[in-house]
Write a protein that holds these residues in place. Structure first.
Motif, short mmCIF file in Angstrom:
data_model
loop_
_atom_site.label_atom_id
_atom_site.label_comp_id
_atom_site.label_asym_id
_atom_site.label_seq_id
_atom_site.Cartn_x
_atom_site.Cartn_y
_atom_site.Cartn_z
N GLN A 35 0.84 -1.19 0.00
CA GLN A 35 0.00 0.00 0.00
C GLN A 35 0.87 1.24 0.00
OE1 GLN A 35 -2.47 0.62 3.51
NE2 GLN A 35 -4.08 1.56 2.27
N LYS B 119 -1.94 7.04 0.64
CA LYS B 119 -3.23 7.50 0.12
C LYS B 119 -3.75 6.63 -1.03
CE LYS B 119 -2.51 12.25 1.60
NZ LYS B 119 -2.54 13.69 1.25
N GLN B 120 -3.30 5.40 -1.08
CA GLN B 120 -3.80 4.49 -2.09
C GLN B 120 -4.36 3.24 -1.44
OE1 GLN B 120 -1.16 3.75 -5.38
NE2 GLN B 120 -0.54 5.88 -5.55
N SER B 121 -4.93 2.40 -2.29
CA SER B 121 -5.55 1.18 -1.80
C SER B 121 -4.51 0.08 -1.62
CB SER B 121 -6.61 0.73 -2.80
OG SER B 121 -7.33 -0.38 -2.29
N LEU B 122 -4.95 -1.01 -1.06
CA LEU B 122 -4.09 -2.19 -0.94
C LEU B 122 -4.06 -2.91 -2.28
CD1 LEU B 122 -5.37 -1.69 2.03
CD2 LEU B 122 -4.58 -4.03 2.47
N MET B 123 -2.84 -3.23 -2.71
CA MET B 123 -2.68 -3.97 -3.95
C MET B 123 -2.11 -5.34 -3.65
SD MET B 123 -1.27 -1.08 -6.59
CE MET B 123 -1.12 -2.32 -7.86
N PHE C 298 4.07 0.43 2.56
CA PHE C 298 3.47 -0.26 3.70
C PHE C 298 3.09 -1.66 3.22
CE2 PHE C 298 2.06 -0.21 7.86
CZ PHE C 298 0.70 -0.42 8.05
#
Lengths: 114, 117
Positions: B38, B41-45, B91
């Motif tokens: 992650q 400010k983004q989503s979990l990939m 992260f």
């Protein structure tokens, strides 16, 4: 990896109001959906889930609605509290290669103001 | 119950070095563990899925030789970032799925913050 969007919209609400967070999912074959709450610097925390054979499920202060026709999920939080401030993600379960994997949506930041 | 831990919680390493992150299911056995990344400010990939005793399955675009995953037991999976570069700073979050039904229950660790200088 798979992902849905790179932006993070923000929903600002007053303490005590109801919040509605929306999510569009990608795969019409997905049969299980989960809402997660993520606080800064922490891992996702399970909130509520719903299977595709349902269109509504209620928990404590939270309700998830599923509209399979338009591939849309929503999370409703009643009487929003400051402790609800976090980023909320929807996730869909996609079958791939003989197992299921969770794919996360873009997320929405919920900011609760006193 | 259903606690997943990660170690370390944060790590700083120099460019070119390797770093290992551990993911443990503390009170249940997990046949499948997942690794996510992650960015701010983004989503979990999803990066990869690992099954105990077999090779990990990597998502498209994730370099398997750079992100080495080992799932040695039903309670431990490790992610090694080899020859780390500043763009690997992120992260990293693992999750573990119950061995027994309901198969969909998946629990997340607290994440590991990697900073590559």
């Amino acid at each position: 990896g798979e992902s849905v969007g790179l932006h993070l919209p923000t929903l600002s609400v007053q303490e005590g109001d109801n919040s509605i967070i929306n999510c569009a999912y990608s795969n019409s074959a997905s049969d299980y959906f989960i809402w997660y709450k993520q606080e800064s610097g922490k891992g996702p925390q399970f909130i509520i889930d719903i299977r595709s054979n349902m269109d509504k499920r209620q928990g404590q202060r939270v309700t998830v609605l599923l509209n399979k026709t338009v591939k849309h999920l929503s999370l409703q939080i009643a009487a929003t509290q400051p402790g609800d401030s976090a980023v909320y993600f929807c996730a869909e379960t996609i079958a791939s290669g003989g197992y299921n994997k969770l794919i996360f949506g873009a997320g929405t930041r919920l900011a609760v103001h006193p | 119950g259903a606690v997943v831990s990660q170690h370390p919680s944060w790590v700083i390493c120099k460019s070119g070095t390797s770093v290992k992150i551990e993911c443990r299911s503390l009170d249940f056995q997990a046949t499948t563990m997942f690794w996510y990344r992650q960015f701010p400010k983004q989503s979990l990939m999803l990066m990869a899925t690992s099954n105990e005793g077999s090779k990990a399955t990597y998502e498209q675009g994730v370099e398997k030789d750079k992100f080495l995953i080992n799932h040695a037991s039903l309670t431990l999976s490790t992610l090694t970032v080899t020859s780390a570069h500043p763009e690997d700073s992120s992260f990293y979050i693992c999750s573990a799925r119950y061995r027994t039904p309901p198969l969909y229950e998946q629990y997340f660790g607290p994440g590991t913050r990697l900073t590559v200088t």
